[in-house]
Design an enzyme around this catalytic site. Structure first.
Site, PDB file in Angstrom:
ATOM      1  N   ARG A 159      11.336  -0.694  12.060  1.00  0.00           N
ATOM      2  CA  ARG A 159       9.961  -0.733  12.587  1.00  0.00           C
ATOM      3  C   ARG A 159       9.836  -1.888  13.571  1.00  0.00           C
ATOM      4  O   ARG A 159      10.029  -3.047  13.195  1.00  0.00           O
ATOM      5  CB  ARG A 159       8.953  -0.903  11.430  1.00  0.00           C
ATOM      6  CG  ARG A 159       8.420   0.432  10.939  1.00  0.00           C
ATOM      7  CD  ARG A 159       7.449   0.270   9.812  1.00  0.00           C
ATOM      8  NE  ARG A 159       6.216  -0.431  10.166  1.00  0.00           N
ATOM      9  CZ  ARG A 159       5.132  -0.432   9.401  1.00  0.00           C
ATOM     10  NH1 ARG A 159       5.119   0.243   8.275  1.00  0.00           N
ATOM     11  NH2 ARG A 159       4.057  -1.095   9.769  1.00  0.00           N
ATOM     12  N   ARG A 171       0.799 -11.836  13.887  1.00  0.00           N
ATOM     13  CA  ARG A 171      -0.353 -11.271  14.596  1.00  0.00           C
ATOM     14  C   ARG A 171      -1.000 -10.160  13.753  1.00  0.00           C
ATOM     15  O   ARG A 171      -2.224 -10.058  13.669  1.00  0.00           O
ATOM     16  CB  ARG A 171       0.069 -10.730  15.969  1.00  0.00           C
ATOM     17  CG  ARG A 171      -1.150 -10.375  16.829  1.00  0.00           C
ATOM     18  CD  ARG A 171      -0.787  -9.906  18.228  1.00  0.00           C
ATOM     19  NE  ARG A 171      -0.094 -10.903  18.994  1.00  0.00           N
ATOM     20  CZ  ARG A 171       1.085 -10.725  19.596  1.00  0.00           C
ATOM     21  NH1 ARG A 171       1.697  -9.551  19.532  1.00  0.00           N
ATOM     22  NH2 ARG A 171       1.659 -11.693  20.274  1.00  0.00           N
ATOM     23  N   LYS A 184       0.839  -1.215   0.000  1.00  0.00           N
ATOM     24  CA  LYS A 184       0.000   0.000   0.000  1.00  0.00           C
ATOM     25  C   LYS A 184       0.871   1.261   0.000  1.00  0.00           C
ATOM     26  O   LYS A 184       0.626   2.183  -0.758  1.00  0.00           O
ATOM     27  CB  LYS A 184      -0.939   0.022   1.234  1.00  0.00           C
ATOM     28  CG  LYS A 184      -1.848  -1.198   1.346  1.00  0.00           C
ATOM     29  CD  LYS A 184      -2.767  -1.121   2.547  1.00  0.00           C
ATOM     30  CE  LYS A 184      -2.059  -1.112   3.899  1.00  0.00           C
ATOM     31  NZ  LYS A 184      -1.344  -2.360   4.231  1.00  0.00           N
ATOM     32  N   ARG A 239      11.825  -6.478   5.351  1.00  0.00           N
ATOM     33  CA  ARG A 239      11.877  -5.032   5.587  1.00  0.00           C
ATOM     34  C   ARG A 239      12.386  -4.753   7.001  1.00  0.00           C
ATOM     35  O   ARG A 239      13.114  -3.789   7.226  1.00  0.00           O
ATOM     36  CB  ARG A 239      10.487  -4.417   5.403  1.00  0.00           C
ATOM     37  CG  ARG A 239      10.490  -2.909   5.546  1.00  0.00           C
ATOM     38  CD  ARG A 239       9.162  -2.292   5.279  1.00  0.00           C
ATOM     39  NE  ARG A 239       8.162  -2.794   6.198  1.00  0.00           N
ATOM     40  CZ  ARG A 239       6.881  -2.427   6.180  1.00  0.00           C
ATOM     41  NH1 ARG A 239       6.463  -1.573   5.276  1.00  0.00           N
ATOM     42  NH2 ARG A 239       6.030  -2.914   7.047  1.00  0.00           N
ATOM     43  N   ARG A 247      -9.808   0.461   8.683  1.00  0.00           N
ATOM     44  CA  ARG A 247      -9.377  -0.886   9.053  1.00  0.00           C
ATOM     45  C   ARG A 247     -10.437  -1.647   9.829  1.00  0.00           C
ATOM     46  O   ARG A 247     -10.212  -2.787  10.208  1.00  0.00           O
ATOM     47  CB  ARG A 247      -8.148  -0.753   9.956  1.00  0.00           C
ATOM     48  CG  ARG A 247      -6.848  -1.160   9.287  1.00  0.00           C
ATOM     49  CD  ARG A 247      -5.751  -0.847  10.289  1.00  0.00           C
ATOM     50  NE  ARG A 247      -4.583  -1.608  10.052  1.00  0.00           N
ATOM     51  CZ  ARG A 247      -3.500  -1.145   9.425  1.00  0.00           C
ATOM     52  NH1 ARG A 247      -3.482   0.067   8.923  1.00  0.00           N
ATOM     53  NH2 ARG A 247      -2.449  -1.906   9.292  1.00  0.00           N
TER      54      ARG A 247
HETATM   55  P1  AP5 Z   1       4.730  -1.585   1.829  1.00  0.00           P
HETATM   56  O1  AP5 Z   1       4.483  -0.799   0.597  1.00  0.00           O
HETATM   57  O2  AP5 Z   1       5.328  -0.889   2.995  1.00  0.00           O
HETATM   58  O3  AP5 Z   1       3.398  -2.349   2.281  1.00  0.00           O
HETATM   59  P2  AP5 Z   1       2.207  -1.824   3.148  1.00  0.00           P
HETATM   60  O4  AP5 Z   1       0.998  -2.529   2.621  1.00  0.00           O
HETATM   61  O5  AP5 Z   1       2.166  -0.335   3.178  1.00  0.00           O
HETATM   62  O6  AP5 Z   1       2.650  -2.451   4.538  1.00  0.00           O
HETATM   63  P3  AP5 Z   1       2.741  -1.830   5.979  1.00  0.00           P
HETATM   64  O7  AP5 Z   1       3.466  -2.853   6.792  1.00  0.00           O
HETATM   65  O8  AP5 Z   1       3.283  -0.466   5.999  1.00  0.00           O
HETATM   66  O9  AP5 Z   1       1.215  -1.836   6.302  1.00  0.00           O
HETATM   67  P4  AP5 Z   1       0.514  -1.969   7.627  1.00  0.00           P
HETATM   68  O10 AP5 Z   1      -0.876  -1.921   7.171  1.00  0.00           O
HETATM   69  O11 AP5 Z   1       0.863  -3.091   8.517  1.00  0.00           O
HETATM   70  O12 AP5 Z   1       1.143  -0.758   8.410  1.00  0.00           O
HETATM   71  P5  AP5 Z   1       0.537   0.616   8.871  1.00  0.00           P
HETATM   72  O13 AP5 Z   1       1.660   1.549   8.924  1.00  0.00           O
HETATM   73  O14 AP5 Z   1      -0.684   0.973   8.118  1.00  0.00           O
HETATM   74  O15 AP5 Z   1       5.605  -2.854   1.408  1.00  0.00           O
HETATM   75  C1  AP5 Z   1       6.053  -3.789   2.358  1.00  0.00           C
HETATM   76  C2  AP5 Z   1       7.417  -4.338   1.915  1.00  0.00           C
HETATM   77  O16 AP5 Z   1       7.238  -5.091   0.714  1.00  0.00           O
HETATM   78  C3  AP5 Z   1       8.431  -3.237   1.589  1.00  0.00           C
HETATM   79  O17 AP5 Z   1       9.712  -3.646   1.981  1.00  0.00           O
HETATM   80  C4  AP5 Z   1       8.337  -3.108   0.047  1.00  0.00           C
HETATM   81  O18 AP5 Z   1       9.533  -2.664  -0.512  1.00  0.00           O
HETATM   82  C5  AP5 Z   1       8.006  -4.537  -0.356  1.00  0.00           C
HETATM   83  N1  AP5 Z   1       7.181  -4.593  -1.555  1.00  0.00           N
HETATM   84  C6  AP5 Z   1       6.192  -3.726  -1.940  1.00  0.00           C
HETATM   85  N2  AP5 Z   1       5.655  -4.134  -3.115  1.00  0.00           N
HETATM   86  C7  AP5 Z   1       6.291  -5.286  -3.447  1.00  0.00           C
HETATM   87  C8  AP5 Z   1       6.168  -6.185  -4.563  1.00  0.00           C
HETATM   88  N3  AP5 Z   1       5.284  -5.973  -5.544  1.00  0.00           N
HETATM   89  N4  AP5 Z   1       6.993  -7.270  -4.582  1.00  0.00           N
HETATM   90  C9  AP5 Z   1       7.898  -7.500  -3.582  1.00  0.00           C
HETATM   91  N5  AP5 Z   1       8.062  -6.674  -2.523  1.00  0.00           N
HETATM   92  C10 AP5 Z   1       7.267  -5.585  -2.464  1.00  0.00           C
HETATM   93  O19 AP5 Z   1       0.043   0.251  10.366  1.00  0.00           O
HETATM   94  C11 AP5 Z   1       0.942  -0.043  11.406  1.00  0.00           C
HETATM   95  C12 AP5 Z   1       0.183  -0.173  12.704  1.00  0.00           C
HETATM   96  O20 AP5 Z   1      -0.437   1.093  13.026  1.00  0.00           O
HETATM   97  C13 AP5 Z   1      -0.970  -1.168  12.721  1.00  0.00           C
HETATM   98  O21 AP5 Z   1      -0.531  -2.485  13.003  1.00  0.00           O
HETATM   99  C14 AP5 Z   1      -1.856  -0.601  13.835  1.00  0.00           C
HETATM  100  O22 AP5 Z   1      -1.307  -0.892  15.104  1.00  0.00           O
HETATM  101  C15 AP5 Z   1      -1.718   0.908  13.621  1.00  0.00           C
HETATM  102  N6  AP5 Z   1      -2.742   1.441  12.704  1.00  0.00           N
HETATM  103  C16 AP5 Z   1      -2.524   2.028  11.491  1.00  0.00           C
HETATM  104  N7  AP5 Z   1      -3.682   2.375  10.930  1.00  0.00           N
HETATM  105  C17 AP5 Z   1      -4.653   2.020  11.800  1.00  0.00           C
HETATM  106  C18 AP5 Z   1      -6.071   2.099  11.743  1.00  0.00           C
HETATM  107  N8  AP5 Z   1      -6.711   2.635  10.685  1.00  0.00           N
HETATM  108  N9  AP5 Z   1      -6.762   1.615  12.795  1.00  0.00           N
HETATM  109  C19 AP5 Z   1      -6.146   1.094  13.888  1.00  0.00           C
HETATM  110  N10 AP5 Z   1      -4.804   0.978  13.977  1.00  0.00           N
HETATM  111  C20 AP5 Z   1      -4.060   1.430  12.936  1.00  0.00           C
END
Ligand code: AP5
Length: 191
Positions: free
Chosen positions: A134, A145, A14, A128, A89
């Protein structure tokens, strides 16, 4: 006006795709994960409370993230559109987003879900974690989880948009450029 929900499990790509989409479509990127990490970096009370949950791979309470999105929408009223990344989410967050956007008469245009199997997600997150710093990427238990919280609490959001006829699924496995082109095709076909 284009309002895009970029949906998918942790590690689906994403953030990677949002970076490219904001330039092509001139959108404001609203990532609740990034907003929460900014609060942590600033050492605010909200950040400290969120960190305890994020480090365990658990969701932050709905009212916290809804409040953050509300204030970002208010700050960016003249934006040509938004990418919502990592939000909504839960179904409650999706309902709140519809209600907030109704004040600006700019509903969600499309929800694009990146589809990636669980084992590939875990591989990407742990890889990553070797360099990102992170805490929620560092160990396999936390990564698993996060994926399981997604499957339980976040997947119903896909049905929510499906019922509105806005859900589009895209294969999230392949090159970053190919996936980007597939997303753009879907967006352009909505215009
Ligand atoms: P990346 O692009 O970073 O993937 P992503 O989907 O953005 O993954 P995140 O881990 O950032 O998402 P998340 O939803 O867990 O985290 P968030 O910050 O929202 O890519 C991932 C890796 O894969 C990278 O190394 C990239 O280079 C690689 N990659 C990308 N595309 C690829 C491809 N095509 N092929 C191979 N490799 C590839 O949330 C973190 C925490 O915040 C949550 O756990 C929760 O505690 C809290 N939080 C955030 N939003 C909320 C909400 N709305 N409600 C409640 N809690 C929330």
């Amino acid at each position: 006006m284009l309002n895009l929900v970029l949906f998918g499990p942790p590690g689906a790509g994403k953030g990677t795709q949002s970076e490219k989409l904001i330039h092509k479509y001139n959108l404001v990127h609203l990532s609740t994960g990034d907003l929460l990490r900014s609060q942590i970096a600033a050492g605010t009370e909200l950040g400290l409370r969120a960190k305890q949950l994020m480090d365990q791979g658990l969701l932050v309470p709905d009212e916290v993230v809804i409040g953050m999105i509300e204030s970002k929408l208010r700050e960016n009223q003249s934006a040509p559109g938004f990418i919502f990344d990592g939000f909504p989410r839960t179904v409650l967050q999706a309902e709140a987003l519809d209600s907030l956007l109704s004040h600006y008469q700019t509903p969600i245009t499309i929800m694009i879900a990146l589809i990636v199997d669980d084992e590939e997600l875990i591989r990407r997150l742990l890889k990553r974690g070797e360099t990102s710093g992170r805490p929620d990427d560092k160990d396999e238990t936390t990564a698993r989880r996060r994926v399981s919280v997604y499957n339980k609490d976040t997947m119903p959001v896909a049905d929510y948009y499906s019922q509105q006829g806005k859900f589009v699924g895209i294969d999230g496995i392949g090159t970053i450029d190919d996936i980007f082109l597939a997303i753009c095709e879907k967006i352009d076909s909505q215009k």
